[in-house]
Design a protein around this motif. Structure first.
Motif: not given
Length: 556
Positions: A103, A105-107, A111-113, A115-116, A120, A156
């Motif tokens: 995951k 969520p704070t990238r 975010v990773n679409q 998983t976040d 999702s 991902e």
């Protein structure tokens, strides 16, 4: 994947290469979805499934349908196996699980679409499922089919990502399928015991086997959803573009599709390079196993899923496994042994626009780094990308990433044209709008996706920094999205992207060496240059040095 599957793939009759005479191309704007949803439930070879209304009226979506057995236990790291049957009516209103991946969520870059997002799905190894968007009301309508392979650096991604919602493409008269393939070491890992136990003497391209299994499922089942199993187009972006191109080069995928789209990537990756061999990949795995204290395949398959990536490292990517990929595919394509399918290919005009990491480039650093960057071709590189000032150096520093991709897509188009197939080459040259006060990456990597899927209001795929809010209120952006989605749908229907109301897109074979069809707003799309002659010379020389000569190719 069993030997029986290989025999089927190798002997299947060729797919029809065009629709019946007189089929009409779509215009730029009309939707053709029926007013009502599809009759429910639908019977597949494994059991019945009931879908739900999609975002666009008249389109029905069926989510989370298994297309292969869960790759768990002693099936972990092995090719996809046939799906199991189920009793009763399966609920197709919810996403199936996403494949194991990190995951984010704070990238910072997004975010990773997979998983976040708020909706999702859960993450698990039991993830080989697909989704079907159909505008058909009954089976037997024989609509064209488009099967989507996501990007994500082989690390991902998932079929549930919002930007790839297939509703609007489906409303234009096609069935859209998005599938999950294994990522990270689950999907790309070669290991000596896996190879020894394989009836094909191969390991390492598990994700490609997933893609092939999804296409076999489509072949067997899509007619029940109103689709034509003999008119299937595969399409993908970035890593998904590499999957698409690798299948075009694979004898195991022969007969499962008859058109292919690759957006910013091909068989060797995003730029031309030698493909990794199975032997090299096996050695890498052996070293990782030794370092982690893992003794054998059984230990690997019994590891907790959340420890696999930590102990084995990143995905090894698509390799020459001796089976799905029998040889380096630069040889396959150059010698005309690839599958005989029409292609639509391209890249974006500023692929590296969102990858500006590290300190600002200076003219001195650009020149001093030339030998490290291009080795013996340093002078050719500086001729292609001259920079006398710091401003010029900053401007050219991301161009090699952009132009390396573009050159590779040009070559892919040439290879298909040489075997007599239609090839359409594009470069997405529109600058998507950013939010007020935010920098724009330009037409960067992934920025065409919101337009191609006609989903300008959806969150963007990394690393596209454009604004859904601004773009979805812009008349020129909305029109371009409608046009691009129509080009892609028209190609899926007939092998030709052109249609009424659209600027004419010429075949790649009619363009100059460094030209593509430049996709722009305000009806300005037209053929134009993507690189200078000096840049073409550089990438041709790099290919000769790094690919053709080491592989013993007589380059064209």
């Amino acid at each position: 994947m069993s030997g029986a599957r290989l025999r089927f793939a190798a002997t299947a009759a060729p797919l029809a290469l065009a629709l019946a005479a007189g089929a009409m191309a779509l215009s730029a704007t009309p939707a053709v979805a029926a007013d009502g949803p599809m009759a429910q439930p639908v019977r597949t070879a494994q059991g019945m499934v009931k879908g739900t209304a999609a975002e666009v009226a008249g389109v029905t979506v069926f989510k989370g349908i298994p297309f292969a057995a869960a790759p768990v236990g002693d099936l972990r790291f092995k090719p996809a196996q046939p799906p199991k049957a189920w009793d009763g009516v399966r609920d197709g209103s919810k996403w199936g699980d996403t494949c194991i991946q990190p995951k984010a969520p704070t990238r910072t870059i997004g975010v990773n679409q997979a998983t976040d997002m708020p909706d999702s799905p859960a993450i698990s190894e039991d993830c080989l499922n697909l989704n079907v968007w159909t505008p058909a009301k009954t089976s037997g309508e024989k609509l064209p089919v488009m099967v989507w392979f996501y990007g994500g650096a082989y690390a991902e991604g998932g079929g549930s990502m919002p930007f790839a919602n297939g509703s609007k493409l489906a409303s234009k008269g096609v069935i859209v399928v998005s599938m999950n393939y294994r990522v990270g070491p689950f999907g790309f890992l070669s290991q000596s015991e896996l190879t020894a136990g394989s009836p094909n003497g191969a390991s390492g391209n598990q994700a490609l086997s997933d893609a092939i299994a999804s296409l076999e499922w489509v072949k067997a089942n899509i007619a029940a959803f109103g689709g034509d199993p003999d008119n299937v187009t595969i399409f993908g972006q970035s890593a998904g573009a590499c999957v698409s191109a690798a299948l075009v080069g694979s004898p195991v995928a022969k007969g499962l599709f008859n058109k292919a789209i690759s957006q910013s990537g091909a068989w060797a990756g995003l730029t031309a390079a030698k493909m990794v061999t199975r032997e090299a990949a096996e050695a890498q795995t052996a070293a990782a196993m030794e370092k982690a204290g893992i003794k054998n395949l059984a230990d690997l398959q019994s590891l907790p899923a959340d420890e696999v990536a930590a102990k084995l490292g990143r995905a090894q990517g698509i390799i020459v496994d001796g089976w799905i990929v029998p040889e380096d595919q630069s040889i396959t394509f150059a010698e005309g042994r690839q599958n005989k399918v029409d292609v639509l290919l391209g890249s974006n005009a500023n692929e590296g626009g969102s990858f500006g990491f590290g300190p600002p480039m200076t003219a001195a650093n650009w020149k001093s780094g030339a030998e490290q960057r291009w080795r013996d071709l340093a002078e050719v590189g500086l001729k292609a990308y001259p920079a006398e000032t710091d401003e010029q150096a900053r401007a050219v520093s991301s161009r090699p990433f952009t132009d390396g991709i573009a050159w590779f897509m040009h070559r892919y188009a040439d290879d298909q044209a040489k075997i007599g197939k239609s090839a359409y080459l594009y470069q997405f040259a529109h600058n998507p709008p950013a939010a007020e006060g935010k920098p724009s990456g330009g037409p960067t990597h992934a920025s065409e996706l919101a337009y191609m899927f006609n989903n300008l209001d959806k969150p963007r795929e990394v690393p596209d920094p454009s604004s859904p809010e601004v773009a979805s209120r812009s008349a020129e952006d909305l029109k371009l999205a409608d046009q691009m989605s129509s080009y892609w749908v028209n190609f899926a229907k007939t092998g030709n992207p052109n249609g009424p109301g659209l600027p004419t897109w010429p075949k790649a074979s009619t363009l100059k060496e460094n030209e593509a069809f430049l996709l722009k707003a305000n009806d300005m799309s037209a053929a134009g240059p993507t690189m200078t002659p000096a840049q073409v010379e550089l990438y041709s020389a790099l290919f000769q040095r790094d690919v053709a000569t080491p592989l013993g190719m007589t380059d064209k």
